[in-house]
Design a protein around this motif. Structure first.
Motif, PDB file in Angstrom:
ATOM      1  N   SER A   1       0.872  -1.180   0.000  1.00 22.92           N
ATOM      2  CA  SER A   1       0.000   0.000   0.000  1.00 22.92           C
ATOM      3  C   SER A   1       0.910   1.232   0.000  1.00 22.92           C
ATOM      4  N   PRO A   2       0.414   2.369  -0.473  1.00 22.72           N
ATOM      5  CA  PRO A   2       1.245   3.577  -0.445  1.00 22.72           C
ATOM      6  C   PRO A   2       1.789   3.849   0.952  1.00 22.72           C
ATOM      7  N   GLU A   3       0.988   3.591   1.977  1.00 23.06           N
ATOM      8  CA  GLU A   3       1.429   3.855   3.362  1.00 23.06           C
ATOM      9  C   GLU A   3       2.526   2.875   3.791  1.00 23.06           C
ATOM     10  N   GLN A   4       2.342   1.599   3.423  1.00 20.83           N
ATOM     11  CA  GLN A   4       3.375   0.595   3.749  1.00 20.83           C
ATOM     12  C   GLN A   4       4.692   0.968   3.073  1.00 20.83           C
ATOM     13  N   ALA A   5       4.617   1.330   1.787  1.00 22.77           N
ATOM     14  CA  ALA A   5       5.835   1.672   1.049  1.00 22.77           C
ATOM     15  C   ALA A   5       6.473   2.931   1.631  1.00 22.77           C
ATOM     16  N   GLN A   6       5.646   3.940   1.895  1.00 26.72           N
ATOM     17  CA  GLN A   6       6.172   5.201   2.445  1.00 26.72           C
ATOM     18  C   GLN A   6       6.914   4.969   3.754  1.00 26.72           C
ATOM     19  N   GLU A   7       6.362   4.084   4.594  1.00 25.15           N
ATOM     20  CA  GLU A   7       6.991   3.808   5.891  1.00 25.15           C
ATOM     21  C   GLU A   7       8.427   3.304   5.689  1.00 25.15           C
ATOM     22  N   VAL A   8       8.604   2.406   4.725  1.00 24.84           N
ATOM     23  CA  VAL A   8       9.948   1.864   4.497  1.00 24.84           C
ATOM     24  C   VAL A   8      10.837   2.898   3.795  1.00 24.84           C
ATOM     25  N   HIS A   9      10.275   3.640   2.861  1.00 27.64           N
ATOM     26  CA  HIS A   9      11.076   4.673   2.178  1.00 27.64           C
ATOM     27  C   HIS A   9      11.593   5.703   3.187  1.00 27.64           C
ATOM     28  N   ARG A  10      10.710   6.114   4.095  1.00 27.82           N
ATOM     29  CA  ARG A  10      11.115   7.084   5.124  1.00 27.82           C
ATOM     30  C   ARG A  10      12.233   6.493   5.979  1.00 27.82           C
ATOM     31  N   HIS A  11      12.059   5.216   6.316  1.00 22.29           N
ATOM     32  CA  HIS A  11      13.062   4.541   7.143  1.00 22.29           C
ATOM     33  C   HIS A  11      14.423   4.514   6.424  1.00 22.29           C
ATOM     34  N   ILE A  12      14.411   4.200   5.132  1.00 19.28           N
ATOM     35  CA  ILE A  12      15.672   4.145   4.364  1.00 19.28           C
ATOM     36  C   ILE A  12      16.322   5.529   4.348  1.00 19.28           C
ATOM     37  N   ARG A  13      15.515   6.544   4.113  1.00 23.11           N
ATOM     38  CA  ARG A  13      16.087   7.905   4.061  1.00 23.11           C
ATOM     39  C   ARG A  13      16.649   8.294   5.435  1.00 23.11           C
ATOM     40  N   ASP A  14      15.943   7.938   6.492  1.00 23.78           N
ATOM     41  CA  ASP A  14      16.429   8.268   7.840  1.00 23.78           C
ATOM     42  C   ASP A  14      17.726   7.527   8.148  1.00 23.78           C
ATOM     43  N   LEU A  15      17.804   6.286   7.677  1.00 23.23           N
ATOM     44  CA  LEU A  15      19.027   5.506   7.912  1.00 23.23           C
ATOM     45  C   LEU A  15      20.211   6.160   7.190  1.00 23.23           C
ATOM     46  N   ILE A  16      19.987   6.566   5.948  1.00 21.88           N
ATOM     47  CA  ILE A  16      21.064   7.234   5.205  1.00 21.88           C
ATOM     48  C   ILE A  16      21.418   8.550   5.895  1.00 21.88           C
ATOM     49  N   ARG A  17      20.396   9.229   6.406  1.00 19.31           N
ATOM     50  CA  ARG A  17      20.644  10.498   7.096  1.00 19.31           C
ATOM     51  C   ARG A  17      21.503  10.277   8.340  1.00 19.31           C
ATOM     52  N   SER A  18      21.272   9.170   9.024  1.00 20.94           N
ATOM     53  CA  SER A  18      22.039   8.920  10.248  1.00 20.94           C
ATOM     54  C   SER A  18      23.505   8.627   9.933  1.00 20.94           C
ATOM     55  N   GLU A  19      23.768   8.185   8.707  1.00 20.90           N
ATOM     56  CA  GLU A  19      25.151   7.889   8.306  1.00 20.90           C
ATOM     57  C   GLU A  19      25.791   9.079   7.595  1.00 20.90           C
ATOM     58  N   ARG A  20      25.019   9.695   6.732  1.00 22.97           N
ATOM     59  CA  ARG A  20      25.548  10.741   5.847  1.00 22.97           C
ATOM     60  C   ARG A  20      24.561  11.895   5.810  1.00 22.97           C
ATOM     61  N   LEU A  21      24.607  12.679   6.828  1.00 25.07           N
ATOM     62  CA  LEU A  21      23.634  13.721   7.080  1.00 25.07           C
ATOM     63  C   LEU A  21      23.150  14.459   5.836  1.00 25.07           C
ATOM     64  N   ASP A  22      24.104  15.011   5.092  1.00 23.50           N
ATOM     65  CA  ASP A  22      23.745  15.974   4.060  1.00 23.50           C
ATOM     66  C   ASP A  22      23.255  15.334   2.767  1.00 23.50           C
TER      67      ASP A  22
END
Ligand code: PGA
Length: 251
Positions: free
Chosen positions: A178-199
């Motif tokens: 579902s769009p919500e299920q996918a968004q949840e994981v996409h947000r998680h991936i972006r947050d994970l990258i942010r935690s490693e490589r902020l900018d």
């Protein structure tokens, strides 16, 4: 603002004639610069498609690559060879390669680095199986896939890669996240990258893949962290693929 991108993964389908016709039909769509469109034919048809899309806004990618520049690797293809044949992108770590050809996270990381070194944009696929999702391991599995690449990235930028979230249970099954299920994981991936490589996190394009069709594309692509799609089955039909590409244009 991240430019949307839609990539077609033709997998092991087609013929010279079919590849030429499909590529020509997509060129005739005259996609505007509002969406990046890439097609990934099987290796033997890359030159056919390169000729068909030359001078158009349709880009070319491959479905796999080997992480060495040359050598005695029978049956494999080097990153520079893909570049030489006109490819700008390459799919790396597709779940079918991980499952059927035993590609490990470490090997996928090596392929990403080799592709980047050759000036190709890797489309890094990550995703969980149905069993992993049931066991509530989705984030754990995806984190390991992302971190294996991160560990090898060195001074290179995440924003030079494209990530494709493809839940294995949604690939070729007609079951779409579902769009919500996918968004949840996409947000998680972006947050994970942010935690490693902020900018770099806000610039990384994250695609959704898994039974995307003209009828569900708009809702998926409308999610804030979904920047387009990696399309299998529907990319083999020019009309369906074109409709999906148009659905990715941000309004
Ligand atoms: P599908 O495949 O669109 O046929 O589900 C997606 C993919 O494997 O990239």
């Amino acid at each position: 603002m991240r430019a949307p991108i839609v990539a077609g993964n033709w997998k092991m389908f087609g013929s010279v004639a079919m590849a030429k016709n499909l590529a020509e039909a997509l060129v005739a769509e005259q996609f505007s610069g509002d969406v990046d469109v890439v097609v990934c034919p099987p290796f033997p048809y890359i030159t056919t498609v390169a000729n068909a899309v030359q001078g158009s806004t349709v880009g070319l990618g491959a479905q796999n690559v080997y992480p060495e520049s040359e050598g005695a690797y029978t049956g494999e293809v080097a990153p520079a060879m893909l570049k030489d044949c006109g490819c700008s992108h390459v799919i790396v770590g597709h779940s079918e390669r991980r499952a059927l050809f035993a590609e490990t996270n470490e090997m996928v990381g090596r392929k990403v680095i080799a592709a980047l070194n050759a000036g190709l944009t890797p489309i890094l696929c990550v995703g969980e199986t149905a069993e992993q999702r049931k066991r509530d391991e989705t984030f754990k599995v995806i984190d390991a896939m992302i971190q294996a690449v991160n560990a090898q990235l060195g001074g290179r930028n995440w924003s030079d890669l494209i990530v494709a979230y493809e839940p294995v249970w949604a690939i070729g099954t007609g079951l779409t996240a579902s769009p919500e299920q996918a968004q949840e994981v996409h947000r998680h991936i972006r947050d994970l990258i942010r935690s490693e490589r902020l900018d770099e996190a806000d610039a990384v394009r994250i695609l959704y893949g898994g039974s995307v069709k003209p009828g569900n594309a708009k809702d998926l692509f409308g999610q804030p962290d979904i920047d387009g799609g990696l399309i299998g089955g529907a990319s083999l039909k020019a009309d369906d693929f074109a409709a999906i590409c148009h659905a990715a244009v941000k309004v």
